[in-house]
Motif scaffolding. Structure first.
Motif, short mmCIF file in Angstrom:
data_model
loop_
_atom_site.label_atom_id
_atom_site.label_comp_id
_atom_site.label_asym_id
_atom_site.label_seq_id
_atom_site.Cartn_x
_atom_site.Cartn_y
_atom_site.Cartn_z
N ALA A 46 43.01 52.06 6.10
CA ALA A 46 41.74 51.44 6.46
C ALA A 46 41.94 50.43 7.59
O ALA A 46 41.08 50.28 8.46
N ALA A 47 43.07 49.74 7.58
CA ALA A 47 43.37 48.79 8.66
C ALA A 47 43.50 49.51 10.00
O ALA A 47 43.15 48.96 11.05
N GLY A 48 44.01 50.73 9.97
CA GLY A 48 44.16 51.49 11.20
C GLY A 48 42.88 52.13 11.69
O GLY A 48 42.75 52.43 12.88
N VAL A 49 41.89 52.31 10.80
CA VAL A 49 40.71 53.09 11.15
C VAL A 49 39.42 52.26 11.20
O VAL A 49 38.62 52.41 12.13
N VAL A 50 39.17 51.37 10.22
CA VAL A 50 37.86 50.70 10.16
C VAL A 50 37.90 49.17 10.08
O VAL A 50 36.91 48.53 10.44
N PHE A 51 38.99 48.56 9.63
CA PHE A 51 38.97 47.12 9.39
C PHE A 51 38.80 46.30 10.66
O PHE A 51 38.23 45.20 10.63
N ALA A 52 39.30 46.79 11.80
CA ALA A 52 39.15 46.05 13.05
C ALA A 52 37.69 45.79 13.35
O ALA A 52 37.29 44.67 13.71
N THR A 118 31.58 42.33 4.58
CA THR A 118 32.19 42.36 5.91
C THR A 118 31.84 41.09 6.70
O THR A 118 31.06 40.25 6.25
N TYR A 119 32.41 41.01 7.90
CA TYR A 119 32.15 39.85 8.77
C TYR A 119 30.66 39.72 9.08
O TYR A 119 30.13 38.61 9.15
N ALA A 120 29.97 40.85 9.24
CA ALA A 120 28.54 40.81 9.57
C ALA A 120 27.72 40.18 8.45
O ALA A 120 26.62 39.67 8.69
N VAL A 121 28.26 40.16 7.24
CA VAL A 121 27.52 39.64 6.08
C VAL A 121 27.87 38.19 5.79
O VAL A 121 26.97 37.34 5.60
N ILE A 122 29.16 37.85 5.75
CA ILE A 122 29.55 36.49 5.34
C ILE A 122 30.38 35.77 6.39
O ILE A 122 30.97 34.72 6.13
N ALA A 187 36.11 61.13 4.33
CA ALA A 187 35.73 61.32 5.74
C ALA A 187 34.80 62.53 5.89
O ALA A 187 34.00 62.59 6.82
N GLN A 188 34.94 63.51 4.96
CA GLN A 188 34.04 64.67 4.98
C GLN A 188 32.71 64.36 4.29
O GLN A 188 31.64 64.76 4.76
N ILE A 189 32.78 63.66 3.17
CA ILE A 189 31.56 63.33 2.43
C ILE A 189 30.71 62.33 3.21
O ILE A 189 29.47 62.42 3.24
N ALA A 190 31.37 61.36 3.82
CA ALA A 190 30.66 60.31 4.56
C ALA A 190 31.23 60.21 5.98
O ALA A 190 31.97 59.28 6.29
N PRO A 191 30.91 61.16 6.85
CA PRO A 191 31.49 61.16 8.20
C PRO A 191 30.90 60.08 9.09
O PRO A 191 29.79 59.59 8.85
N GLY A 192 31.67 59.73 10.13
CA GLY A 192 31.18 58.84 11.16
C GLY A 192 30.76 57.48 10.65
O GLY A 192 31.52 56.77 9.98
N ALA A 193 29.51 57.10 10.95
CA ALA A 193 29.01 55.78 10.59
C ALA A 193 28.96 55.56 9.08
O ALA A 193 29.13 54.44 8.60
N ALA A 194 28.73 56.62 8.32
CA ALA A 194 28.67 56.48 6.86
C ALA A 194 30.03 56.08 6.29
O ALA A 194 30.11 55.30 5.33
N PHE A 195 31.11 56.60 6.88
CA PHE A 195 32.46 56.22 6.42
C PHE A 195 32.68 54.73 6.65
O PHE A 195 33.19 54.03 5.79
N ALA A 197 30.38 52.49 6.92
CA ALA A 197 29.40 51.72 6.15
C ALA A 197 29.80 51.59 4.67
O ALA A 197 29.72 50.50 4.09
N TRP A 198 30.20 52.71 4.07
CA TRP A 198 30.51 52.66 2.63
C TRP A 198 31.62 53.61 2.19
O TRP A 198 32.27 53.38 1.16
N GLY A 199 31.88 54.66 2.97
CA GLY A 199 32.85 55.66 2.54
C GLY A 199 34.24 55.13 2.32
O GLY A 199 34.95 55.55 1.40
N TRP A 200 34.67 54.14 3.14
CA TRP A 200 36.02 53.59 3.00
C TRP A 200 36.19 52.82 1.70
O TRP A 200 37.32 52.63 1.21
N ARG A 201 35.07 52.35 1.10
CA ARG A 201 35.17 51.53 -0.12
C ARG A 201 35.55 52.35 -1.36
O ARG A 201 36.19 51.82 -2.28
N VAL A 202 35.15 53.61 -1.39
CA VAL A 202 35.35 54.42 -2.59
C VAL A 202 36.82 54.52 -2.99
O VAL A 202 37.16 54.34 -4.18
#
Length: 461
Positions: A46-52, A118-122, A187-195, A197-202
């Motif tokens: 997740a650090a390599g893909v979405v955390f930044a 996320t940063y956008a929230v808190i 990544a298949q269930i929640a591709p792109g923006a959905a991943f 937004a929430w897919g990485w949390r699962v």
């Protein structure tokens, strides 16, 4: 074995004969370590893909990614604390309690990451809380490995220590495989923006289920027979860490360098760097994340097989010889990694990672038995855990960060290749400095033999 008093059911070192009991030890070390490293790897991926973007976006695209990888490395700085605590209590109170505590710590921290705003929230509290949870993961990982290793090796028959010791080792590639599969599925269930937004949390939230399984399995395993024997004779060291560094400082450093040579290269995949490099929309490759996760999952299988094979093989030809073969294969994998990845072909990436993980398995499978045979019984948990933690800092802690910085500074992967080759050669040199102690008695009544230095050219540490 010991001539002192023995309680009913006492099991001398390495004399487990019952197939169900052997299976229970192997399953407990594999399952527990798998859960621990599944937690660790999903964070790195997740650090390599979405955390930044989610936690460090105000720092700007390039620096945000470096900060994201730094959080992977920060946990390594706290591994020695986990190793010191686990080593102290593991040598005084036993291996099993430490294993259960570290498992709960890791799983709880991972589950909370999945719930983190996320940063956008808190705002700035998001990266602060993320780093705090990562520190808890680091403390847990620093203490878990040594306990799992000693439970496996100290229960093992002398002629099968490498094979038994490979059981916690294969928990790492299984954790890599499981993490990659879950992330690929999400990544298949929640591709792109959905991943994002929430897919990485699962995958993080699934850790809560896995921790319950790991806890149940580990509670069913008896305490290590070596510790039971030490406790029966009331020979626990009062200050095991002080004794370790008073008599074995140089050995700890050399053992750490052996692991560093493996860990720096391994964290190209387990630390998320290859995944980031291959999928970065601003990078030279631009592959889709889903297929890359599947490729990494395949390499997890080859890593698992080669790790298990290396443990078995080290019982046949010795730990040192197995390592030497492994360093050569790993070096070949290092020089193939980026030239094949840079073709932009998924097949080429798969070939590169398969060759690399075969080398990684050969330099990781024998480690549990090698480390266990290096240190005297009364301070073995401390020696094994602290050597591992220091090696992780020198090797893998900031390997993704260093790789990212080299690429951003040069625009080329050549510098990364030479960095990884240098770390591989460092591991080879450290291995050559050690004598092979395959089969040395592990019980507390052989401490005089265990105290003879395994460093070539030294009679005592």
């Amino acid at each position: 074995m010991s001539s002192g008093p023995q309680h009913p059911g006492f099991t001398p070192t390495g004399t487990i004969q019952s197939t169900p009991d052997r299976r229970r030890v192997v399953v407990a070390t594999v399952v527990g370590t798998t859960v621990e490293w599944y937690d660790f790897f999903i964070y790195a991926f997740a650090a390599g893909v979405v955390f930044a973007d989610l936690f460090f976006a105000p720092a700007g695209p390039q620096f945000a990614q470096i900060l994201s990888f730094i959080t992977v490395g920060i946990s390594f700085l706290f591994r020695p604390l986990g190793a010191f605590l686990a080593g102290h209590f593991g040598d005084k109170l036993g291996r099993r309690p430490v294993l259960v505590i570290t498992l709960i710590m890791m799983g709880t921290a991972t589950t909370l990451v999945g719930l983190l705003p996320t940063y956008a929230v808190i705002g700035v509290w998001a990266p602060v809380l993320l780093i705090l949870l990562r520190i808890v993961q680091g403390i847990s990982a620093g203490g878990e490995w040594g306990g799992a290793v000693l439970m496996a090796v100290e229960h093992a028959p002398k002629a099968k220590r490498g094979l038994f010791g490979a059981s916690p080792q294969i928990g790492v590639p299984i954790g890599l495989l499981l993490a990659s599969l879950v992330l690929a599925l999400m990544a298949q269930i929640a591709p792109g923006a959905a991943f994002a937004a929430w897919g990485w949390r699962v995958p993080f939230l699934l850790s809560f289920v896995l921790i319950l399984v790991g806890y149940w399995v580990r509670r069913r395993v008896e305490e290590s027979p070596v510790f039971n024997e030490i406790a029966e004779r009331k020979e626990q060291s009062r200050m095991p860490i002080v004794q370790l560094f008073r008599r074995h400082t140089l050995l700890v450093i050399i053992a750490a360098l052996v692991f560093a040579g493996n860990n720096a290269v391994g964290y190209m995949t387990t630390g998320g760097y290859v995944q980031h490099y291959a999928t970065d929309p601003a990078g030279p490759i631009k592959l889709n994340p889903g297929p890359v996760f599947w490729v990494v999952a395949v390499s997890g299988v080859t890593w698992l097989i080669s790790t298990w094979f290396a443990g078995w093989f080290s019982d046949k030809i010795g730990r040192r010889n197995t390592y030497i073969v492994g360093w050569i294969v790993q070096l070949v994998g290092v020089f193939l990694l980026f030239p094949l990845t840079n073709t932009g072909s998924l097949l080429s990436l798969m070939v590169a990672l398969i060759v690399l993980t075969i080398g990684l398995g050969l330099t990781y499978g024998p480690q549990a038995a090698l480390y266990s045979e290096l240190f005297p019984a009364s301070i073995r948990f401390s020696g094994v855990s602290i050597s591992y933690a220091i090696g992780a800092i020198i090797g893998g802690a900031f390997a993704p960060t260093i790789a990212q910085a080299i690429f951003q500074a040069t625009g080329s992967t050549n510098g990364i290749t030479w960095y990884l080759a240098g770390m591989t050669l460092l591991g080879l040199v450290a291995t050559l400095l050690l004598r092979d102690r395959t089969g040395i008695p592990l019980g507390p009544d052989h401490e005089a033999e265990q105290e003879v230095s395994p460093i070539r050219g030294f009679a005592k540490v």
